[in-house]
Design an enzyme around this catalytic site. Structure first.
Site, PDB file in Angstrom:
ATOM      1  N   ASN A  56       0.841  -1.205   0.000  1.00  0.00           N
ATOM      2  CA  ASN A  56       0.000   0.000   0.000  1.00  0.00           C
ATOM      3  C   ASN A  56       0.865   1.239   0.000  1.00  0.00           C
ATOM      4  O   ASN A  56       2.001   1.203   0.482  1.00  0.00           O
ATOM      5  CB  ASN A  56      -0.842   0.086   1.297  1.00  0.00           C
ATOM      6  CG  ASN A  56      -1.909  -0.972   1.385  1.00  0.00           C
ATOM      7  OD1 ASN A  56      -2.476  -1.365   0.373  1.00  0.00           O
ATOM      8  ND2 ASN A  56      -2.180  -1.423   2.591  1.00  0.00           N
ATOM      9  N   LYS A 100       1.349  -4.521   4.864  1.00  0.00           N
ATOM     10  CA  LYS A 100       1.994  -5.520   5.721  1.00  0.00           C
ATOM     11  C   LYS A 100       2.982  -6.402   4.957  1.00  0.00           C
ATOM     12  O   LYS A 100       4.050  -6.729   5.461  1.00  0.00           O
ATOM     13  CB  LYS A 100       0.933  -6.399   6.396  1.00  0.00           C
ATOM     14  CG  LYS A 100       0.064  -5.632   7.370  1.00  0.00           C
ATOM     15  CD  LYS A 100      -0.747  -6.535   8.239  1.00  0.00           C
ATOM     16  CE  LYS A 100       0.117  -7.247   9.242  1.00  0.00           C
ATOM     17  NZ  LYS A 100       0.749  -6.360  10.228  1.00  0.00           N
ATOM     18  N   ASN A 112       6.103  -4.318   3.951  1.00  0.00           N
ATOM     19  CA  ASN A 112       6.909  -4.030   5.147  1.00  0.00           C
ATOM     20  C   ASN A 112       7.718  -5.259   5.572  1.00  0.00           C
ATOM     21  O   ASN A 112       8.910  -5.163   5.891  1.00  0.00           O
ATOM     22  CB  ASN A 112       6.002  -3.626   6.323  1.00  0.00           C
ATOM     23  CG  ASN A 112       5.414  -2.238   6.167  1.00  0.00           C
ATOM     24  OD1 ASN A 112       5.800  -1.476   5.292  1.00  0.00           O
ATOM     25  ND2 ASN A 112       4.452  -1.912   7.015  1.00  0.00           N
ATOM     26  N   ASN A 123      -0.284 -11.027  17.372  1.00  0.00           N
ATOM     27  CA  ASN A 123      -0.050 -10.203  18.559  1.00  0.00           C
ATOM     28  C   ASN A 123      -1.073 -10.607  19.631  1.00  0.00           C
ATOM     29  O   ASN A 123      -1.905 -11.494  19.403  1.00  0.00           O
ATOM     30  CB  ASN A 123      -0.072  -8.700  18.224  1.00  0.00           C
ATOM     31  CG  ASN A 123      -1.456  -8.198  17.819  1.00  0.00           C
ATOM     32  OD1 ASN A 123      -2.475  -8.815  18.122  1.00  0.00           O
ATOM     33  ND2 ASN A 123      -1.486  -7.079  17.116  1.00  0.00           N
ATOM     34  N   THR A 169       3.400 -11.977  19.897  1.00  0.00           N
ATOM     35  CA  THR A 169       4.200 -10.794  20.232  1.00  0.00           C
ATOM     36  C   THR A 169       3.423  -9.982  21.266  1.00  0.00           C
ATOM     37  O   THR A 169       2.199  -9.913  21.226  1.00  0.00           O
ATOM     38  CB  THR A 169       4.518  -9.939  18.987  1.00  0.00           C
ATOM     39  OG1 THR A 169       3.288  -9.493  18.407  1.00  0.00           O
ATOM     40  CG2 THR A 169       5.329 -10.710  17.969  1.00  0.00           C
ATOM     41  N   GLY A 214       7.911  -8.054  24.698  1.00  0.00           N
ATOM     42  CA  GLY A 214       8.634  -9.038  23.881  1.00  0.00           C
ATOM     43  C   GLY A 214       7.713 -10.033  23.207  1.00  0.00           C
ATOM     44  O   GLY A 214       6.773  -9.645  22.513  1.00  0.00           O
ATOM     45  N   ASP A 272       5.365  -6.186  11.617  1.00  0.00           N
ATOM     46  CA  ASP A 272       5.889  -6.603  10.306  1.00  0.00           C
ATOM     47  C   ASP A 272       7.416  -6.764  10.361  1.00  0.00           C
ATOM     48  O   ASP A 272       7.981  -7.664   9.723  1.00  0.00           O
ATOM     49  CB  ASP A 272       5.526  -5.575   9.222  1.00  0.00           C
ATOM     50  CG  ASP A 272       4.021  -5.340   9.148  1.00  0.00           C
ATOM     51  OD1 ASP A 272       3.262  -6.259   9.484  1.00  0.00           O
ATOM     52  OD2 ASP A 272       3.619  -4.231   8.756  1.00  0.00           O
ATOM     53  N   SER A 286      12.273   2.697   9.510  1.00  0.00           N
ATOM     54  CA  SER A 286      12.747   2.447  10.881  1.00  0.00           C
ATOM     55  C   SER A 286      13.442   1.096  11.022  1.00  0.00           C
ATOM     56  O   SER A 286      14.024   0.806  12.066  1.00  0.00           O
ATOM     57  CB  SER A 286      11.558   2.498  11.852  1.00  0.00           C
ATOM     58  OG  SER A 286      10.752   1.335  11.738  1.00  0.00           O
TER      59      SER A 286
HETATM   60  P1  ATP Z   1       2.146  -3.087  15.139  1.00  0.00           P
HETATM   61  O1  ATP Z   1       0.656  -3.263  14.951  1.00  0.00           O
HETATM   62  O2  ATP Z   1       2.540  -1.830  15.893  1.00  0.00           O
HETATM   63  O3  ATP Z   1       2.942  -3.300  13.914  1.00  0.00           O
HETATM   64  P2  ATP Z   1       1.849  -5.536  16.560  1.00  0.00           P
HETATM   65  O4  ATP Z   1       0.660  -5.156  17.409  1.00  0.00           O
HETATM   66  O5  ATP Z   1       1.642  -6.442  15.418  1.00  0.00           O
HETATM   67  O6  ATP Z   1       2.623  -4.256  16.132  1.00  0.00           O
HETATM   68  P3  ATP Z   1       3.453  -5.874  18.957  1.00  0.00           P
HETATM   69  O7  ATP Z   1       3.295  -7.080  19.788  1.00  0.00           O
HETATM   70  O8  ATP Z   1       2.883  -4.590  19.472  1.00  0.00           O
HETATM   71  O9  ATP Z   1       2.933  -6.247  17.491  1.00  0.00           O
HETATM   72  O10 ATP Z   1       5.014  -5.601  18.681  1.00  0.00           O
HETATM   73  C1  ATP Z   1       5.822  -6.489  17.928  1.00  0.00           C
HETATM   74  C2  ATP Z   1       7.222  -6.449  18.488  1.00  0.00           C
HETATM   75  O11 ATP Z   1       7.708  -5.100  18.424  1.00  0.00           O
HETATM   76  C3  ATP Z   1       7.336  -6.845  19.948  1.00  0.00           C
HETATM   77  O12 ATP Z   1       7.521  -8.239  20.075  1.00  0.00           O
HETATM   78  C4  ATP Z   1       8.569  -6.064  20.389  1.00  0.00           C
HETATM   79  O13 ATP Z   1       9.747  -6.744  20.004  1.00  0.00           O
HETATM   80  C5  ATP Z   1       8.490  -4.792  19.563  1.00  0.00           C
HETATM   81  N1  ATP Z   1       7.816  -3.687  20.305  1.00  0.00           N
HETATM   82  C6  ATP Z   1       6.575  -3.209  20.096  1.00  0.00           C
HETATM   83  N2  ATP Z   1       6.290  -2.194  20.949  1.00  0.00           N
HETATM   84  C7  ATP Z   1       7.397  -2.026  21.720  1.00  0.00           C
HETATM   85  C8  ATP Z   1       7.760  -1.151  22.778  1.00  0.00           C
HETATM   86  N3  ATP Z   1       6.916  -0.218  23.238  1.00  0.00           N
HETATM   87  N4  ATP Z   1       9.010  -1.270  23.314  1.00  0.00           N
HETATM   88  C9  ATP Z   1       9.871  -2.210  22.868  1.00  0.00           C
HETATM   89  N5  ATP Z   1       9.578  -3.071  21.857  1.00  0.00           N
HETATM   90  C10 ATP Z   1       8.368  -2.989  21.293  1.00  0.00           C
END
Ligand code: ATP
Length: 289
Positions: free
Chosen positions: A12, A41, A44, A181, A210, A215, A242, A281
């Site tokens: 996208n 997604k 990325n 997640n 996740t 973590g 991603d 990033s």
């Molecule tokens: P997003 O929707 O933001 O792409 P997500 O909801 O799919 O993410 P998350 O579990 O929030 O997935 O995050 C994925 C990974 O990113 C985590 O396992 C961690 O390694 C890292 N991460 C996310 N937020 C943080 C944070 N605030 N501090 C440190 N690491 C983070």
């Protein structure tokens, strides 16, 4: 030669505008200048893998328009093979993002060309791949077909079930890794707090949940392992999931076990939240050292 990591998913253009507040129904609000960024997604995940030096291809679809050209160029510039990204007769997918001062995003996605990603697109890219990773902003039938045919071809399969949806039992049974997640895991299990072990009842051999700043947890038939994220100042978590998927799949393709691959996913995703944006990033291999 086939790519070692095959990503099946969306591409996208993200159109992001900062505004004091988001418009209500019938209202017009003036915002800042539009930022135009590559996203989706699938793209990325592929870019996260390519930045780590993976040999990676995206199976996706864009429109025959300037946004499609932008996405194809940005994939190639990042080192992603784009020969299996089809140009179709629909507009390129766009995510309209409004960012308010509280840091909250509201996002409207117009999937466009992503909706035209057909199951046949996967077959040509599959031979020789080591790991196939699929995510969900493309038709469910394509994701299910990709997982089943990868399994038949002896390719390891990772399903990043995001955005979460119901998936055919046939696609989940025999899946190597289900990656979600915490919210997605809760939706799948219909219960909170999440008991990650129960995800294995859906059919995958392993599951990874996740957990943002906490973590991730890995569960297999042998037990569960917690992987802690280092404490960092999170500036922007867009695309963190991603980044995890890209790094995790890269490590698996290189022969790592699931716990080590998830450790790499946490490391890369945690680095990504320290910088703005999604793809910009993501760290490269040298930064990871
Ligand atoms: P997003 O929707 O933001 O792409 P997500 O909801 O799919 O993410 P998350 O579990 O929030 O997935 O995050 C994925 C990974 O990113 C985590 O396992 C961690 O390694 C890292 N991460 C996310 N937020 C943080 C944070 N605030 N501090 C440190 N690491 C983070």
């Amino acid at each position: 030669m086939a790519a070692q990591v095959l990503v099946v998913g969306s591409a996208n253009v993200d159109l992001a505008v900062k505004a004091e507040r988001r418009p209500q129904g019938g209202e017009t609000v003036l915002g800042a200048d539009t930022e135009v960024l590559p996203g989706g997604k699938g793209a990325n995940t592929a870019v996260a893998a390519a930045k780590l030096g993976a040999d990676v291809a995206l199976v996706g679809a864009v429109g025959d328009d300037s946004f499609g050209t932008l996405l194809l160029e940005s994939l190639r510039d990042s080192g992603v093979r784009a020969d299996h990204v089809r140009t179709v007769d629909r507009p390129t997918g766009v995510a309209y993002i409004t960012v308010t001062p509280d840091g909250e995003n509201s996002i409207l996605v117009s999937p466009g060309a992503n909706r035209a990603l057909c199951p046949e697109a996967v077959a040509a890219a599959l031979p020789g791949a080591r790991v196939l990773v699929a995510s969900m902003e493309v038709p469910l039938s394509t994701v299910e077909h990709a997982l089943v045919s990868a399994k038949e071809a002896g390719v390891r399969t990772v399903l990043n079930l995001s955005p979460v949806a119901e998936v055919a039992e046939q696609a989940l049974s025999g899946l190597d890794v289900l990656l979600v997640n915490q919210h997605e895991a809760a939706w799948l299990l219909g219960a909170e707090p999440v008991d990650a072990m129960r995800l294995l009842e859906l059919g995958p051999k392993a599951a990874v949940v996740t957990k943002g700043a906490s973590g991730a947890v890995v569960v297999t038939g042998e037990g569960s392992s917690e992987i802690r994220a280092p404490k960092v100042e999170a500036v922007d978590t867009t695309g963190a999931g991603d980044a995890f998927a890209g790094a995790f799949s890269t490590a698996l393709a290189r022969g790592a076990n699931i716990v080590d691959a998830a450790t790499s996913g946490v490391k890369v995703a945690t680095m990504s939240v320290r910088r703005r944006g999604a793809q910009p990033s993501y760290p490269n291999a040298a930064e990871l050292e």
